[in-house]
Structure formats: C-alpha cells, structure tokens
Design an enzyme around this catalytic site. Structure first.
Site, PDB file in Angstrom:
ATOM      1  N   ARG A 103       3.373  -4.217  17.436  1.00  0.00           N
ATOM      2  CA  ARG A 103       4.699  -4.684  17.878  1.00  0.00           C
ATOM      3  C   ARG A 103       5.731  -3.568  17.776  1.00  0.00           C
ATOM      4  O   ARG A 103       6.905  -3.810  17.535  1.00  0.00           O
ATOM      5  CB  ARG A 103       5.138  -5.904  17.072  1.00  0.00           C
ATOM      6  CG  ARG A 103       5.133  -5.735  15.558  1.00  0.00           C
ATOM      7  CD  ARG A 103       5.720  -6.959  14.890  1.00  0.00           C
ATOM      8  NE  ARG A 103       5.619  -6.901  13.441  1.00  0.00           N
ATOM      9  CZ  ARG A 103       6.208  -7.758  12.619  1.00  0.00           C
ATOM     10  NH1 ARG A 103       6.966  -8.725  13.119  1.00  0.00           N
ATOM     11  NH2 ARG A 103       6.066  -7.663  11.314  1.00  0.00           N
ATOM     12  N   ASP A 265      -3.346   0.775   5.886  1.00  0.00           N
ATOM     13  CA  ASP A 265      -2.570   1.003   7.101  1.00  0.00           C
ATOM     14  C   ASP A 265      -1.069   0.967   6.832  1.00  0.00           C
ATOM     15  O   ASP A 265      -0.275   1.286   7.726  1.00  0.00           O
ATOM     16  CB  ASP A 265      -2.936  -0.016   8.187  1.00  0.00           C
ATOM     17  CG  ASP A 265      -2.820  -1.450   7.708  1.00  0.00           C
ATOM     18  OD1 ASP A 265      -3.648  -1.855   6.878  1.00  0.00           O
ATOM     19  OD2 ASP A 265      -1.896  -2.157   8.144  1.00  0.00           O
ATOM     20  N   ASN A 266      -0.673   0.602   5.614  1.00  0.00           N
ATOM     21  CA  ASN A 266       0.741   0.637   5.232  1.00  0.00           C
ATOM     22  C   ASN A 266       1.055   1.806   4.306  1.00  0.00           C
ATOM     23  O   ASN A 266       2.111   1.834   3.685  1.00  0.00           O
ATOM     24  CB  ASN A 266       1.147  -0.671   4.547  1.00  0.00           C
ATOM     25  CG  ASN A 266       1.226  -1.830   5.527  1.00  0.00           C
ATOM     26  OD1 ASN A 266       1.476  -1.625   6.712  1.00  0.00           O
ATOM     27  ND2 ASN A 266       1.000  -3.033   5.048  1.00  0.00           N
TER      28      ASN A 266
END
Length: 485
Positions: A103, A265-266
């Site tokens: 997003r 992934d963060n």
C-alpha cells in the site's frame, strides 16, 4: 473541474517536485522493485505538514504552500517512476514469501543538506502487485498514529523515520478493527532507507546471490560510506548494523516503547525505527506488556524486543552468507547484548539524572528502580516526570525529601522498595557537589518531558477529529511533543 485542475500550480514551480531527486535505488534495476501507479482520490485535504524537517531538504517552509504538498503527495504529479519495493520476511517466526510494498511506494530519494540520502516513502497510496487482496489504503487514524509515534520517538532521541506529510483522501474504508466506514489518508514517510532485512531474504529465497552482493554494495555505498574502502567492509557492515540495532532497541526500552510487530520485513537495514502499526508506550512497567491484540503468545511483548531483534539479525545472516563469512557475522552478533546493555543503562541513568555512575551504583539503582516500578505499578512515564518536576538540590541533604510533594509517594513505611530506592538515590547524590546536582536537575528535565504518548492521550486527540472534525487537539499534542512540553 478535476482535482488536478483545482490544484493547478503552473505559475508556481513546486519546490517539493523540483528537488534534486537521485535515482539511487532505481539505478539497481527492476530486480528489486515494480513500477506502479498511484491511486486517484476523490478529495484531498492537507492535515499535517512537518515544517520542522523541510530545512534539512534545503527548503524554507515559508516558500512551500499547502497546495505544493497536495500536488506532490496527493496527486503525485511530476514524479516517475514510483517504485513498489519487493521483499519477504519472517512474520511471527514464520517465513512469508508473499510480501512487498502492498500500500505504498518509493516516491523518490533526495540528498539532504547534511549530505545524507533520504527516502520519501508513501503509505496508503493505492494497490500494488503486493497488495494481497487489500485495498492499498491507510486509515486516517493510522496516519495520525504514525505522525505521533515518529515525532514522540524523535524527541526522545530514538533513531526514527519522520512523517513529512499526511493528507486525507476522502475515501471510506472498511476495517475489522475500526468502526467502519472509516476515514482514509495517504502519508509520506521520510527516512534513510526502505531497504529491509526482508529485501535480502527475498533474494536468498530465489537463490540470487549476485543480487544480494549488488544490493549490499549499494547499501554500503549510500548508508555506510565510511566502510567503502575497507578491505573487510562486508563484515564491518554487519558488525555495525548489529550495533545500530542493539542501540535502537535499547532506546525503545528506555522510552517505554513497544513496537508490536517486529517481523524482519519491518527491520530497516540502516538500523532505523519505522513503519508504526499497533505500537504502544507502556502505561506501567509490565515486562510482558503486548501492544498488538493479534500477538496471542506475546512474541513481541516489551521485554522480548531485544531478543527478537537479535533473532532477526541472526536470520539476516542466512542471505548475507553469500557475501560475508559466517564466523565474522557470528562474532559481530555476539556483541549485541553488550551494546544493548550499555546503551540501555546509559539512557536509564540519564532519565534518573546522571551522566555516569560507578558500575555497582548504576546496577543497584537501576535494579531498585525497575523493581519499584514493577511491583508498585506506578505509571512508567509518570515516575520519571515526577522526579523531574519535584527535584530539589535539598534531596542531597535529606533522604526524606526525595520525591516529596509528588503524586506517586506511597504512605510512609508501606513500600520497602520505594524506601530503599530513596535512601540509595540520596546516598548517590551525596557524591556530587551542589553545582553538579544542578546539572542532574537539568538532565531530569531534559530526558523526561511532560507529554507521554499513552493510548488515552492519542484517543483524546483522535476523538475530536471523529466527532467534530476538530484537529486542534491533535495539533496541540504534536506541538507539545515537539517542544518537549
């Protein structure tokens, strides 16, 4: 009339669009990203612009209009290509190959006045090939929360991304965890890099060791420039990343911050804090406080954050073995606890007013502090703020005056932990002269601002927006955070 016509700025060059963008990541080629198109929104209203960071881009806030923000970051005029970055990641310990920018996208990269390269990354800008059935949008509350988290952590000295702008988009979104339809926003985040641990993990998944080395060279060139000409630059890079991450998580712990979703992934390859979801600041010292309602087993609870970050660094070794010797990485990771412990102790001592103490004094004071906070369940932020508010040089002479007049003092003789803490704090103060005690008072004030971003505080700023479209409490809260009020 279209939105683009409404915000027509032909006679006013947009300084946000005419910045000297660098195609640093774009130049790596499309093995790392997909070119995407931004969503079109029915209505654009600027809700937040971070004038405090515009000078770092060489911009005078007075010369950048609200329309400039909307044109650049709501209509996305003047910038191509827009890049959705590819990555995988370990989510709650399980490998997920179905990830990527779902997003958001990389809007562009700009060299700051400090010579550093910065990313502009969007959130809520529409669907991409990695949306996984989602709408690619961001709720307005999600945008508000990220603005607040980034500003609060920045003021607390945490290495963090910042929000450049947040624009309401006029869409109604359906979410299972918010009353729906709920309002929507698009946000632009500014940080050093959106390259994640998971970016390397994806390349390993596809057995592309050549692309791992290419990306690692890129990371060192742009974010670890001082290592560029070192013969063992790859091992040194990993060792420095370990140090950065260890110090970052120590900063979270001292700030009482629970990230909530520490998937690989963060995790940023620059050791920055970014991408704030269901985070929370701990209301009281509860080591097992969990911020995310879906973290059923407390994997990412407050006290687990250092060990999880260490585990994430260990998982990163797997793809990096294509370039870096395993033994070198293990030697680097072995220092994680040392770095984390040192940074945490340094920050906690500063919150208690001290730049430095002897090791035995520091260990005993921190142990007693945490023991009192945990067993009494006094507010974590309240305790340190009350220290700053009520501190007096007279504490040096009389232990009975320590924290007197504060809102957290238990009835005399009813809390042995508190009594022991006061006696020790008084004893330590006796090692300092009056001028040094004045510096302790200054440290307490600086490191313990009044405003704490607890969930009720966020709700107090959010509810007027929902009920009346009244943004003033939100702006007041941001101002209080930025001024360390």
């Amino acid at each position: 009339m279209t939105l683009a016509e409404t915000f027509n700025t032909e006679n006013h060059p947009n300084p946000l669009i005419t910045l000297n963008y660098e195609p640093a990541l774009e130049s790596l080629g499309n093995d790392y990203y997909d070119e995407v198109t931004a969503a079109e929104f029915p209505q654009l209203t600027l809700r937040w612009r971070n004038d405090a960071i515009l000078p770092r881009l060489g911009l005078d806030p007075q010369t950048v209009t609200d329309e400039d923000f909307i044109t650049a970051f709501g209509l996305f005029q003047g910038r191509k290509p827009l890049l959705a970055l590819r990555y995988h990641g370990y989510q709650f310990g399980e490998y997920n190959p179905n990830l990527g920018d779902g997003r958001g996208f990389l809007y562009g990269q700009v060299r700051g006045t400090d010579g550093e390269l910065y990313d502009f990354g969007t959130k809520g800008s529409g669907r991409t090939p990695y949306s996984r059935g989602g709408d690619g949008m961001l709720t307005l509350k999600g945008g508000v929360r990220e603005v607040l988290a980034a500003e609060a952590l920045h003021q607390l000295g945490v290495r963090t991304s910042r929000c450049l702008t947040m624009i309401e988009t006029g869409l109604g979104l359906w979410r299972g965890d918010e009353p729906s339809p709920t309002r929507s926003s698009v946000m632009v985040r500014m940080n050093k890099s959106h390259i994640r641990f998971g970016t390397f993990e994806r390349l390993h998944y596809f057995q592309r060791s050549d692309l791992i080395k290419k990306l690692l060279d890129h990371v060192i060139e742009h974010y670890y420039q001082h290592l560029t000409h070192e013969s063992d630059k790859y091992a040194l890079f990993y060792a420095e990343l370990v140090k950065r991450v260890a110090e970052l998580v120590a900063q979270w712990m001292a700030a009482g911050f629970c990230h909530a979703v520490l998937n690989t992934d963060n995790m940023s390859i620059t050791g920055e804090s970014f991408d704030y979801g269901p985070y929370a600041f701990i209301p009281t010292y509860n080591p097992y406080f969990t911020a995310a309602y879906f973290d059923y087993y407390g994997r990412y609870c407050y006290i687990q954050q250092p060990s999880i970050c260490q585990w994430n660094l260990e998982m990163l070794q797997v793809p990096l073995r294509a370039v870096i010797d395993k033994a070198d990485m293990e030697a680097g990771l072995a220092k994680f606890n040392e770095y984390c412990h040192a940074e945490y102790h340094s920050l906690m001592l500063k919150k208690l007013g001290f730049e430095q103490l002897t090791t035995p004094e520091a260990e005993e004071l921190l142990s007693l502090t945490l023991k009192f906070l945990q067993e009494s369940q006094v507010g974590y932020h309240q305790f340190f703020y009350e220290m700053a508010r009520t501190f007096s040089v007279k504490w040096r002479d009389e232990p009975g005056l320590v924290l007197s007049g504060s809102d957290i003092v238990p009835p005399s003789g009813t809390d042995a932990n508190f009594d022991n803490w006061c006696v020790l704090y008084h004893k330590i103060l006796n090692n300092f002269d009056y001028e040094q005690v004045k510096i302790i008072a200054q440290n307490l004030t600086y490191y313990n601002p009044k405003t704490s971003l607890l969930r009720p505080t966020i709700e107090e700023a959010w509810e007027p927006i929902v009920q009346e479209d009244n943004w003033q409490p939100f702006y007041d809260l941001v101002k209080s955070i930025q001024s360390r009020g």
